[in-house]
Scaffold this motif. Structure first.
Motif, PDB file in Angstrom:
ATOM      1  N   TYR A  44      -1.804 -26.826 -11.459  1.00 43.12           N
ATOM      2  CA  TYR A  44      -1.301 -27.464 -10.129  1.00 43.12           C
ATOM      3  C   TYR A  44      -2.662 -28.160  -9.573  1.00 43.12           C
ATOM      4  CZ  TYR A  44       0.960 -28.502  -6.001  1.00 43.12           C
ATOM      5  OH  TYR A  44       1.685 -29.028  -5.047  1.00 43.12           O
ATOM      6  N   HIS A  45      -3.575 -27.293  -9.762  1.00 41.99           N
ATOM      7  CA  HIS A  45      -5.076 -28.071  -8.988  1.00 41.99           C
ATOM      8  C   HIS A  45      -5.444 -29.236  -9.752  1.00 41.99           C
ATOM      9  CE1 HIS A  45      -9.435 -28.291  -8.418  1.00 41.99           C
ATOM     10  NE2 HIS A  45      -9.226 -27.681  -7.436  1.00 41.99           N
ATOM     11  N   GLU A  46      -5.337 -29.218 -11.160  1.00 46.44           N
ATOM     12  CA  GLU A  46      -5.568 -30.370 -11.708  1.00 46.44           C
ATOM     13  C   GLU A  46      -4.759 -31.589 -11.326  1.00 46.44           C
ATOM     14  OE1 GLU A  46      -5.346 -29.246 -15.981  1.00 46.44           O
ATOM     15  OE2 GLU A  46      -7.293 -27.964 -15.875  1.00 46.44           O
ATOM     16  N   VAL A  47      -3.350 -31.693 -11.344  1.00 45.26           N
ATOM     17  CA  VAL A  47      -2.639 -32.358 -10.743  1.00 45.26           C
ATOM     18  C   VAL A  47      -2.734 -32.748  -9.315  1.00 45.26           C
ATOM     19  CG1 VAL A  47      -0.140 -32.915 -10.266  1.00 45.26           C
ATOM     20  CG2 VAL A  47      -0.757 -31.638 -12.450  1.00 45.26           C
ATOM     21  N   LEU A  48      -3.164 -31.824  -8.618  1.00 50.64           N
ATOM     22  CA  LEU A  48      -3.368 -32.363  -7.089  1.00 50.64           C
ATOM     23  C   LEU A  48      -4.646 -33.322  -7.062  1.00 50.64           C
ATOM     24  CD1 LEU A  48      -2.513 -29.324  -4.662  1.00 50.64           C
ATOM     25  CD2 LEU A  48      -1.281 -31.191  -5.215  1.00 50.64           C
ATOM     26  N   TYR A  49      -5.578 -32.705  -7.687  1.00 49.21           N
ATOM     27  CA  TYR A  49      -6.847 -33.647  -7.918  1.00 49.21           C
ATOM     28  C   TYR A  49      -6.835 -34.812  -8.478  1.00 49.21           C
ATOM     29  CZ  TYR A  49     -12.008 -34.437  -8.584  1.00 49.21           C
ATOM     30  OH  TYR A  49     -13.254 -34.728  -8.187  1.00 49.21           O
ATOM     31  N   ALA A  50      -6.177 -34.761  -9.428  1.00 50.13           N
ATOM     32  CA  ALA A  50      -5.851 -36.568 -10.097  1.00 50.13           C
ATOM     33  C   ALA A  50      -4.846 -37.325  -9.345  1.00 50.13           C
ATOM     34  CB  ALA A  50      -5.067 -36.156 -11.420  1.00 50.13           C
ATOM     35  N   ASN A  51      -4.146 -36.612  -8.455  1.00 53.02           N
ATOM     36  CA  ASN A  51      -3.302 -37.556  -7.328  1.00 53.02           C
ATOM     37  C   ASN A  51      -3.694 -37.278  -5.905  1.00 53.02           C
ATOM     38  OD1 ASN A  51      -1.083 -38.417  -9.397  1.00 53.02           O
ATOM     39  ND2 ASN A  51      -1.605 -36.173 -10.108  1.00 53.02           N
ATOM     40  N   GLN A  52      -4.912 -37.486  -5.667  1.00 54.17           N
ATOM     41  CA  GLN A  52      -5.316 -37.349  -4.240  1.00 54.17           C
ATOM     42  C   GLN A  52      -4.894 -38.463  -3.358  1.00 54.17           C
ATOM     43  OE1 GLN A  52      -9.367 -35.533  -3.294  1.00 54.17           O
ATOM     44  NE2 GLN A  52      -9.631 -35.617  -5.569  1.00 54.17           N
ATOM     45  N   PRO A  53      -4.253 -38.159  -2.406  1.00 55.09           N
ATOM     46  CA  PRO A  53      -4.130 -39.482  -1.413  1.00 55.09           C
ATOM     47  C   PRO A  53      -5.568 -40.000  -0.609  1.00 55.09           C
ATOM     48  CG  PRO A  53      -3.294 -37.548  -0.329  1.00 55.09           C
ATOM     49  CD  PRO A  53      -3.828 -37.117  -1.730  1.00 55.09           C
ATOM     50  N   GLU A  54      -5.478 -40.916  -0.277  1.00 56.43           N
ATOM     51  CA  GLU A  54      -6.627 -41.533   0.612  1.00 56.43           C
ATOM     52  C   GLU A  54      -7.064 -40.490   1.352  1.00 56.43           C
ATOM     53  OE1 GLU A  54      -8.402 -44.314  -0.153  1.00 56.43           O
ATOM     54  OE2 GLU A  54      -7.330 -44.421  -2.182  1.00 56.43           O
ATOM     55  N   GLU A  55      -8.487 -40.519   1.632  1.00 52.43           N
ATOM     56  CA  GLU A  55      -8.817 -39.306   2.537  1.00 52.43           C
ATOM     57  C   GLU A  55      -8.606 -39.716   4.190  1.00 52.43           C
ATOM     58  OE1 GLU A  55     -12.975 -38.094   2.131  1.00 52.43           O
ATOM     59  OE2 GLU A  55     -12.589 -37.103   0.286  1.00 52.43           O
ATOM     60  N   SER A  56      -8.290 -40.970   4.160  1.00 51.64           N
ATOM     61  CA  SER A  56      -8.033 -41.604   5.744  1.00 51.64           C
ATOM     62  C   SER A  56      -6.521 -41.372   6.032  1.00 51.64           C
ATOM     63  CB  SER A  56      -8.464 -43.177   5.938  1.00 51.64           C
ATOM     64  OG  SER A  56      -7.528 -43.963   5.067  1.00 51.64           O
ATOM     65  N   THR A  57      -5.766 -40.833   5.211  1.00 46.04           N
ATOM     66  CA  THR A  57      -4.523 -40.740   5.434  1.00 46.04           C
ATOM     67  C   THR A  57      -4.085 -39.328   5.346  1.00 46.04           C
ATOM     68  OG1 THR A  57      -3.515 -40.916   2.968  1.00 46.04           O
ATOM     69  CG2 THR A  57      -3.647 -42.931   4.505  1.00 46.04           C
ATOM     70  N   THR A  61       1.957 -34.398   2.081  1.00 44.47           N
ATOM     71  CA  THR A  61       3.217 -33.860   2.659  1.00 44.47           C
ATOM     72  C   THR A  61       3.920 -33.076   1.984  1.00 44.47           C
ATOM     73  OG1 THR A  61       4.575 -35.657   1.749  1.00 44.47           O
ATOM     74  CG2 THR A  61       3.612 -36.120   3.754  1.00 44.47           C
ATOM     75  N   ASP A  62       4.934 -32.182   2.549  1.00 44.95           N
ATOM     76  CA  ASP A  62       5.538 -31.211   1.492  1.00 44.95           C
ATOM     77  C   ASP A  62       6.490 -32.019   0.608  1.00 44.95           C
ATOM     78  OD1 ASP A  62       5.161 -29.107   3.488  1.00 44.95           O
ATOM     79  OD2 ASP A  62       6.979 -29.324   4.435  1.00 44.95           O
ATOM     80  N   ALA A  63       6.877 -33.079   0.779  1.00 43.77           N
ATOM     81  CA  ALA A  63       7.838 -33.775  -0.198  1.00 43.77           C
ATOM     82  C   ALA A  63       6.743 -34.167  -1.552  1.00 43.77           C
ATOM     83  CB  ALA A  63       8.315 -35.150   0.128  1.00 43.77           C
ATOM     84  N   TYR A  64       5.554 -34.643  -1.093  1.00 43.52           N
ATOM     85  CA  TYR A  64       4.414 -35.128  -2.034  1.00 43.52           C
ATOM     86  C   TYR A  64       4.113 -33.954  -3.073  1.00 43.52           C
ATOM     87  CZ  TYR A  64       0.613 -37.972  -4.438  1.00 43.52           C
ATOM     88  OH  TYR A  64      -0.221 -38.386  -5.277  1.00 43.52           O
ATOM     89  N   LEU A  65       3.778 -32.790  -2.093  1.00 45.59           N
ATOM     90  CA  LEU A  65       3.307 -31.652  -2.856  1.00 45.59           C
ATOM     91  C   LEU A  65       4.397 -31.145  -3.775  1.00 45.59           C
ATOM     92  CD1 LEU A  65       1.608 -30.077   0.188  1.00 45.59           C
ATOM     93  CD2 LEU A  65       0.605 -30.694  -1.834  1.00 45.59           C
ATOM     94  N   LEU A  66       5.723 -31.056  -3.323  1.00 45.62           N
ATOM     95  CA  LEU A  66       6.752 -30.818  -4.366  1.00 45.62           C
ATOM     96  C   LEU A  66       6.877 -31.764  -5.474  1.00 45.62           C
ATOM     97  CD1 LEU A  66       9.133 -29.340  -1.565  1.00 45.62           C
ATOM     98  CD2 LEU A  66       7.808 -27.918  -3.486  1.00 45.62           C
ATOM     99  N   GLN A  67       6.733 -33.027  -5.173  1.00 49.44           N
ATOM    100  CA  GLN A  67       6.778 -34.122  -6.303  1.00 49.44           C
ATOM    101  C   GLN A  67       5.865 -33.857  -7.516  1.00 49.44           C
ATOM    102  OE1 GLN A  67       6.374 -38.166  -5.077  1.00 49.44           O
ATOM    103  NE2 GLN A  67       5.753 -38.797  -7.174  1.00 49.44           N
ATOM    104  N   LEU A  68       4.743 -33.464  -6.906  1.00 49.69           N
ATOM    105  CA  LEU A  68       3.408 -33.359  -7.694  1.00 49.69           C
ATOM    106  C   LEU A  68       3.761 -31.854  -8.597  1.00 49.69           C
ATOM    107  CD1 LEU A  68       0.406 -34.284  -5.950  1.00 49.69           C
ATOM    108  CD2 LEU A  68       1.611 -35.559  -7.607  1.00 49.69           C
TER     109      LEU A  68
END
Length: 88
Positions: A44-57, A61-68
């Protein structure tokens, strides 16, 4: 004698929330903690790292975390999903 094993330790921290005024970093850290309980932290860490949102936003969100999380075999389930949604 060398046994050629490596041990990695992670320190999870929320660094951006105060700067951008959101809660996404805290939500991501919480989701990673829930992934530990499911035995899927590294994946999961690898997926989150590869799909980081822009730091300015405030993109984690819950929905995005569950999607990933759906990209990690065996991670999604009632306990994980509830932990992400409730910040348990």
């Amino acid at each position: 004698m060398l046994d050629r094993r490596v041990r990695a330790e992670y320190t999870l921290a929320s660094l951006l929330d105060d700067r951008v005024g959101g809660t996404g970093s805290k939500k991501a850290v919480n989701a990673l903690r829930a992934a530990v309980e499911e035995g899927r932290f590294v994946e999961y860490h690898e997926v989150l790292y590869a799909n980081q949102p822009e730091e300015s936003t405030d993109g984690y969100t819950d929905a995005y975390l569950l999607q990933l999380a759906g990209k990690v075999k065996g991670l999604r389930g009632p306990e994980f999903d509830a932990a992400v949604r409730s910040m348990k």
